[in-house]
Design a protein around this motif. Structure first.
Motif, short mmCIF file in Angstrom:
data_model
loop_
_atom_site.label_atom_id
_atom_site.label_comp_id
_atom_site.label_asym_id
_atom_site.label_seq_id
_atom_site.Cartn_x
_atom_site.Cartn_y
_atom_site.Cartn_z
N ARG A 1 59.00 14.62 20.51
CA ARG A 1 59.90 13.70 21.24
C ARG A 1 61.25 14.36 21.52
O ARG A 1 61.81 14.24 22.61
N ALA A 2 61.76 15.09 20.52
CA ALA A 2 63.05 15.79 20.72
C ALA A 2 62.91 16.85 21.81
O ALA A 2 63.78 17.00 22.67
N LEU A 3 61.79 17.58 21.76
CA LEU A 3 61.57 18.64 22.75
C LEU A 3 61.46 18.06 24.17
O LEU A 3 62.01 18.61 25.13
N LEU A 4 60.79 16.92 24.29
CA LEU A 4 60.70 16.26 25.60
C LEU A 4 62.09 15.95 26.12
O LEU A 4 62.40 16.15 27.30
N HIS A 5 62.94 15.48 25.21
CA HIS A 5 64.30 15.13 25.60
C HIS A 5 65.07 16.40 26.03
O HIS A 5 65.79 16.40 27.03
N GLU A 6 64.88 17.48 25.27
CA GLU A 6 65.59 18.72 25.65
C GLU A 6 65.12 19.23 27.02
O GLU A 6 65.92 19.72 27.82
N ILE A 7 63.82 19.11 27.29
CA ILE A 7 63.30 19.56 28.60
C ILE A 7 63.98 18.77 29.72
O ILE A 7 64.42 19.33 30.73
N GLU A 8 64.11 17.45 29.51
CA GLU A 8 64.77 16.62 30.55
C GLU A 8 66.22 17.06 30.75
O GLU A 8 66.68 17.25 31.88
N LEU A 9 66.94 17.25 29.61
CA LEU A 9 68.35 17.65 29.71
C LEU A 9 68.48 19.03 30.37
O LEU A 9 69.33 19.24 31.23
N ALA A 10 67.62 19.95 29.96
CA ALA A 10 67.70 21.32 30.51
C ALA A 10 67.37 21.31 32.00
O ALA A 10 68.00 22.02 32.79
N GLY A 11 66.40 20.49 32.38
CA GLY A 11 66.03 20.39 33.79
C GLY A 11 67.21 19.91 34.63
O GLY A 11 67.49 20.43 35.71
N LEU A 12 67.93 18.90 34.10
CA LEU A 12 69.10 18.37 34.83
C LEU A 12 70.18 19.44 34.94
O LEU A 12 70.75 19.66 36.01
N GLN A 13 70.43 20.11 33.81
CA GLN A 13 71.48 21.14 33.79
C GLN A 13 71.18 22.31 34.72
O GLN A 13 72.08 22.94 35.24
N ALA A 14 69.88 22.60 34.85
CA ALA A 14 69.49 23.79 35.62
C ALA A 14 69.34 23.50 37.11
O ALA A 14 69.02 24.40 37.88
N ARG A 15 69.55 22.24 37.51
CA ARG A 15 69.40 21.92 38.93
C ARG A 15 70.36 22.74 39.79
O ARG A 15 71.43 23.11 39.33
N HIS A 16 69.97 22.95 41.02
CA HIS A 16 70.85 23.64 41.97
C HIS A 16 72.00 22.70 42.34
O HIS A 16 71.88 21.48 42.17
N PRO A 17 73.08 23.24 42.88
CA PRO A 17 74.22 22.39 43.25
C PRO A 17 73.84 21.25 44.20
O PRO A 17 74.44 20.17 44.16
N ASP A 18 72.78 21.45 45.01
CA ASP A 18 72.39 20.35 45.92
C ASP A 18 71.46 19.34 45.25
O ASP A 18 70.92 18.44 45.91
N GLY A 19 71.25 19.49 43.94
CA GLY A 19 70.47 18.50 43.19
C GLY A 19 68.98 18.78 43.14
O GLY A 19 68.23 18.06 42.47
N THR A 20 68.51 19.84 43.80
CA THR A 20 67.07 20.12 43.74
C THR A 20 66.74 20.81 42.42
O THR A 20 67.56 21.56 41.87
N PRO A 21 65.53 20.52 41.91
CA PRO A 21 65.18 21.12 40.61
C PRO A 21 64.97 22.62 40.70
O PRO A 21 64.64 23.17 41.75
N ARG A 22 65.19 23.29 39.57
CA ARG A 22 65.05 24.74 39.46
C ARG A 22 63.57 25.11 39.51
O ARG A 22 62.74 24.46 38.87
N ARG A 23 63.27 26.15 40.26
CA ARG A 23 61.88 26.61 40.35
C ARG A 23 61.49 27.35 39.07
O ARG A 23 62.28 28.11 38.51
#
Ligand code: SF4
Length: 414
Positions: A65-87
């Motif tokens: 559960r903690a790891l799922l949460h970290e993936i969500e947070l990391a995904g948000l942080q890694a987004r491009h400036p225009d809000g698209t997710p990181r490849r």
């Protein structure tokens, strides 16, 4: 400024095109490979210093559960400036023993990665697994969930050596695990083996490779035993209870394996790694090309946004931090990677691979030719015949492969 000797060997020409072909560096630098650390093991092997723990299996679900949460947070942080997710081009479940997770847990982790990142449709998704922890049913489940590459810690085909290492499996379980994996549809399997083990003879090593080759894995990782501080092996060596293989024997074992695997069609594309054409590990090449990756889970390291950083190591503390929505990065282990360091690391990591360092890519990435960056620091090792240039690639020569550290030391930033 050093100019490098032209190649005298033909080995480089044997590399398949897919290893030489790569996407433009500008595109690759915009991606992030994902590493998920699963820190559970049934027991600790006597040589192991990885961040992994025995006796905490009840923590699996809160940890996931903690790891799922970290993936969500990391995904948000890694987004491009225009809000698209990181490849993301690859995901690697490492450990520890990721095969101790249930199929449902692995599926949830993968689904969350897909939501948080823009995962390539052809992404390489690897799971590390230990023979003796795998059932046919579980392998079918994880294949269906999207895992398309298995990496198994086989280590030896000798029962007595496996026991001496503290491994929980026996040789037949290696064979059985590969057979189960094939039946489940896996077409890309790596087997890890170790050499230089206490009491391991050349005969043991030959038999191990023979039996392993009978299974036709697509990939081999072969490592010499390293005695790490804080492990039982470290203490036993100090007490003279065990003696690891000496340097000469290790060199003979390495050379024997290299010849044996090349003859069987494998390509030694990195010092410790051999693959059949098309089956090199794209995830590990991310590290060797010094490309961005995001590590998640207890003790996982990342290289992203020109920073290297490490997550909280202790699984309980890691879970606690994520429960309170805290990013689990240890601030004292976070460092900016400046240009000189990035250049050194890129050169050193590239030279570990059989292809070597692609000089035009290096220049495009850092806006400086490699020859200008190294000045005359590599002059001595080039004179000694440790380096050679083939077209646009600089690589270690045959002799340089045995003396790589001499080259790598000279690439460290001042
Ligand atoms: S199975 Fe792997 S990670 Fe676990 S203790 Fe053994 S060597 Fe370490």
């Amino acid at each position: 400024m050093t100019s490098f000797a032209p190649a005298t060997t033909q080995q480089r020409d044997l590399l398949p095109q897919e290893l030489l072909r790569t996407e433009p560096i500008e595109d690759l630098l915009e991606t992030a490979s994902l590493y998920l650390h699963i820190p559970f093991c049934h027991t600790r092997c006597y040589y192991c210093d990885f961040n992994t723990y025995a006796g905490i299996l009840p923590l699996r679900e809160p940890y996931v559960r903690a790891l799922l949460h970290e993936i969500e947070l990391a995904g948000l942080q890694a987004r491009h400036p225009d809000g698209t997710p990181r490849r993301s081009r690859t995901i690697f479940f490492g450990g520890g023993t990721p095969s101790l997770l249930t199929v449902a847990q692995i599926t949830r982790l993968l689904d969350t990665c897909r939501q948080a990142f823009a995962l390539d449709s052809e992404a390489e998704i690897t799971l590390e697994a230990n023979p003796g922890t795998l059932s046919q049913e579980q392998l079918v489940g994880i294949r269906e969930a999207g895992i398309n590459r298995l990496s198994m810690g086989a280590q030896s085909y000798d029962a007595a050596l496996l026991q001496k290492l503290g491994r929980i499996h026996n040789p037949d379980e290696i064979t059985q695990a590969v057979q189960f994996a094939r039946a489940a549809g896996f077409t890309s399997i790596n087997l890890d083996f170790m050499f230089g083990l206490p009491d391991q003879t050349m005969q043991h090593w030959r038999e191990t490779l023979d039996r392993a080759l009978d299974l036709h894995p697509e990939h081999f990782s072969l490592y010499s035993l390293i005695i790490e501080e804080g492990t039982p092996f470290h203490q036993w060596v100090a007490e003279k209870r065990i003696t690891p293989g000496d340097e000469d024997l290790c060199a003979d074992m390495y050379e024997y394996a290299d010849e044996r695997l090349r003859a069987a069609g494998y390509i030694n594309y990195e010092i410790s790694n051999w693959a059949l054409p098309g089956h090199h590990s794209r995830h590990n090449l991310t590290y060797w090309q010094n490309l961005p990756y995001i590590g998640m889970g207890a003790g996982a390291s990342s290289f992203f946004g020109k920073k290297r950083y490490t997550d909280e190591r202790d699984p309980q503390a890691y879970i606690k931090r994520l429960k309170s929505d805290e990013i689990p990065v240890i601030e004292s282990e976070s460092e900016e990677v400046d240009q000189a360091q990035a250049m050194s690391e890129t050169a050193f990591l590239g030279l570990r691979t059989a292809m070597g360092l692609h000089l035009p890519t290096f220049e495009r990435r850092f806006a400086q030719p490699f020859a200008q960056f190294v000045g005359d620091r590599l002059h001595i090792v080039d004179e000694a015949g440790l380096l050679e240039q083939v077209g646009d690639w600089l690589r270690l020569s045959q002799r340089g492969r045995l003396l790589g550290n001499e080259v790598f030391l000279r690439l460290l930033p001042d």
